[in-house]
Design an enzyme around this catalytic site. Structure first.
Site, PDB file in Angstrom:
ATOM      1  N   ARG A  61       0.858  -1.209   0.000  1.00 30.22           N
ATOM      2  CA  ARG A  61       0.000   0.000   0.000  1.00 30.22           C
ATOM      3  C   ARG A  61       0.882   1.242   0.000  1.00 30.22           C
ATOM      4  NH1 ARG A  61      -1.200   2.013   4.688  1.00 30.22           N
ATOM      5  NH2 ARG A  61      -1.782   0.067   5.693  1.00 30.22           N
ATOM      6  N   TYR A 113     -16.917  18.264 -13.984  1.00 28.98           N
ATOM      7  CA  TYR A 113     -17.386  16.880 -14.050  1.00 28.98           C
ATOM      8  C   TYR A 113     -18.326  16.640 -12.856  1.00 28.98           C
ATOM      9  CZ  TYR A 113     -17.382  11.896 -13.226  1.00 28.98           C
ATOM     10  OH  TYR A 113     -17.787  10.620 -12.967  1.00 28.98           O
ATOM     11  N   ASP A 185      -7.561  19.365 -14.113  1.00 26.60           N
ATOM     12  CA  ASP A 185      -7.991  18.020 -14.486  1.00 26.60           C
ATOM     13  C   ASP A 185      -7.732  17.898 -15.985  1.00 26.60           C
ATOM     14  OD1 ASP A 185      -9.407  15.774 -15.343  1.00 26.60           O
ATOM     15  OD2 ASP A 185     -10.878  15.947 -13.726  1.00 26.60           O
ATOM     16  N   LYS A 210      -9.720   6.797 -18.592  1.00 23.63           N
ATOM     17  CA  LYS A 210     -10.106   7.326 -19.899  1.00 23.63           C
ATOM     18  C   LYS A 210      -8.982   7.104 -20.922  1.00 23.63           C
ATOM     19  CE  LYS A 210     -13.846   8.405 -17.694  1.00 23.63           C
ATOM     20  NZ  LYS A 210     -13.588   8.833 -16.374  1.00 23.63           N
TER      21      LYS A 210
END
Ligand SMILES: Cc1ncc(COP(=O)(O)O)c(C=O)c1O
Length: 393
Positions: A61, A113, A185, A210
């Site tokens: 992690r 968004y 972004d 994306k």
């Protein structure tokens, strides 16, 4: 990945071009086997020679070699020093927003968004943070939005779903003058078309779900920054909150990056052809594509980007009912959320990706359709749209 023996960091690959970095940065042949593809390191823990003495990895992690490799590639592609990977784009957005403490204020785009708006307006507002949505292409509107405690200016360019183009250099200067960080972004443009750090932004956020992944088979997020202190904050959130991508997901995103440039070249060209075709269609109202000369942000996009992207939005003169028929009427354009992959997608933002902003000041025109143009033959895509548009009348 071959971590530097002493620092555990991959060796730098200075001054290579984008497509070379996409294939080589952080991806030297595996020193153990010579494998040319970064191994998918599944181990959750790592043997230590003595207490606290290890090869730079102690628990997955906290730090994972496949993830470090991806982070290094992305940092190189955005032209920055640090990349930090997350389990989704929203986890990346959240990691940045965790800079905010009660009483702080953030400026977001008035067409953000929907998921970013939902996160800010629900969880962050509940935690005592305030926000102002602003039409960021209007610098006068921005000048009246600052508060004493504005810490972040958030922007998306081109924006989702109306493809507004924001002047990254200008708003970064404004943010810095007000003691705030400017966060971009860059999901729609990708570093292949636009590099916000070079334009003055403090950090870049991606939904790697994306274009970066590019094949509709992975959910992920990334933040890239040149700011050492901010990178420490991001690394701390990554380890403390633990929204880390799996090694396999890191591999998939990194594999996607290798072909990003060639995919985007073709996708941008097909998007241009489709946008121009839509302009001439009698059932279509407005067409939003930064590559069109009549688009408000065309001149700025020509300066700020090296291509106009592969997202096209348009309205139907017949309103919502017509838009519903067209969106359900294509065969090759799959009716689905998301974007940026090899498959072309069609969607109705008001009812799908942006349903979370319904009833708010960010509400989207119900007659607006958003296309993500993929890699199919553009002639087939035009035929497909033609059939669907005939249903609009
Ligand atoms: C511009 C933008 N930012 C962030 C996100 C969130 O990314 P994810 O779905 O990977 O959590 C999306 C998702 O569609 C997006 O379009």
């Amino acid at each position: 990945m071959s971590p530097h023996e002493e620092t555990g960091k991959p060796a730098p690959l200075p001054s290579r071009r984008f497509s070379t970095l996409a294939i080589h940065a952080g991806q030297e042949p595996d020193p153990l086997t010579g494998a040319v593809v970064t191994p998918i390191h599944l181990a959750s823990t790592y043997a230590q020679e003595a207490v606290g003495e290890h090869k730079g990895f102690d628990y997955s992690r906290t730090r994972n070699p496949t993830r470090v490799s991806l982070e290094t590639t992305m940092a190189a592609l955005e032209g920055a020093a640090h990349g930090v990977a997350f389990a989704s784009g929203m986890a990346a957005v959240d990691a940045v927003l965790r800079l905010l403490v009660p009483g702080d204020h953030v400026i977001i785009p008035d067409d953000a968004y929907g998921g970013t708006y939902r996160l800010v307006s629900s969880l962050y507002v509940a935690a005592g943070v305030s926000f102002t949505p602003v039409a960021l292409h209007d610098l006068d509107a921005l000048s009246s939005a600052w508060r004493e405690r504005t810490r972040l200016l958030w922007l998306e360019t081109p924006s989702n779903p109306k493809l507004n183009v924001i002047d990254i250099a200008a708003v970064s200067i404004a943010a810095h003058a007000h003691g705030a960080r400017c966060i971009v972004d860059n999901t729609f443009a990708t570093p292949y078309l636009q590099q916000p750090i070079a334009l003055g932004a403090d950090a870049v956020v991606h939904s790697s779900t994306k274009y970066l992944g590019g094949h509709s088979d992975v959910v992920g997020g990334l933040v890239v920054t040149d700011d050492d202190e901010f990178a420490r904050h991001l690394g701390f959130v990554q380890n403390s909150a633990g929204a880390v991508p799996s090694p396999f997901d890191c591999y998939l995103v990194q594999r996607g990056l290798k072909t990003l440039a060639v995919r985007l070249e073709r996708q941008c060209e097909s998007a241009r052809v489709i946008a121009e075709h839509l302009c001439d269609h009698p059932a279509v109202g407005e067409v939003y594509y930064p590559g069109l000369k009549r688009h408000l942000g065309h001149e700025l996009a020509s300066r700020q980007m090296s291509g106009f992207g592969a997202m096209v939005s348009f309205t139907l003169k017949g309103g919502e009912a017509a838009a519903m028929r067209v969106a359900a009427g294509t065969e090759l354009f799959t009716l689905a959320e998301s974007l940026g992959a090899v498959e072309s997608l069609i969607e109705l933002p008001a009812k799908m990706t942006h349903s979370s902003v319904a009833g708010s000041e960010l509400e989207v025109d119900p007659a607006l359709i958003r296309l993500s143009v993929g890699l199919e033959a553009v002639e087939d895509l035009l035929e497909d749209l033609g059939v669907a548009l005939s249903l609009a009348r």
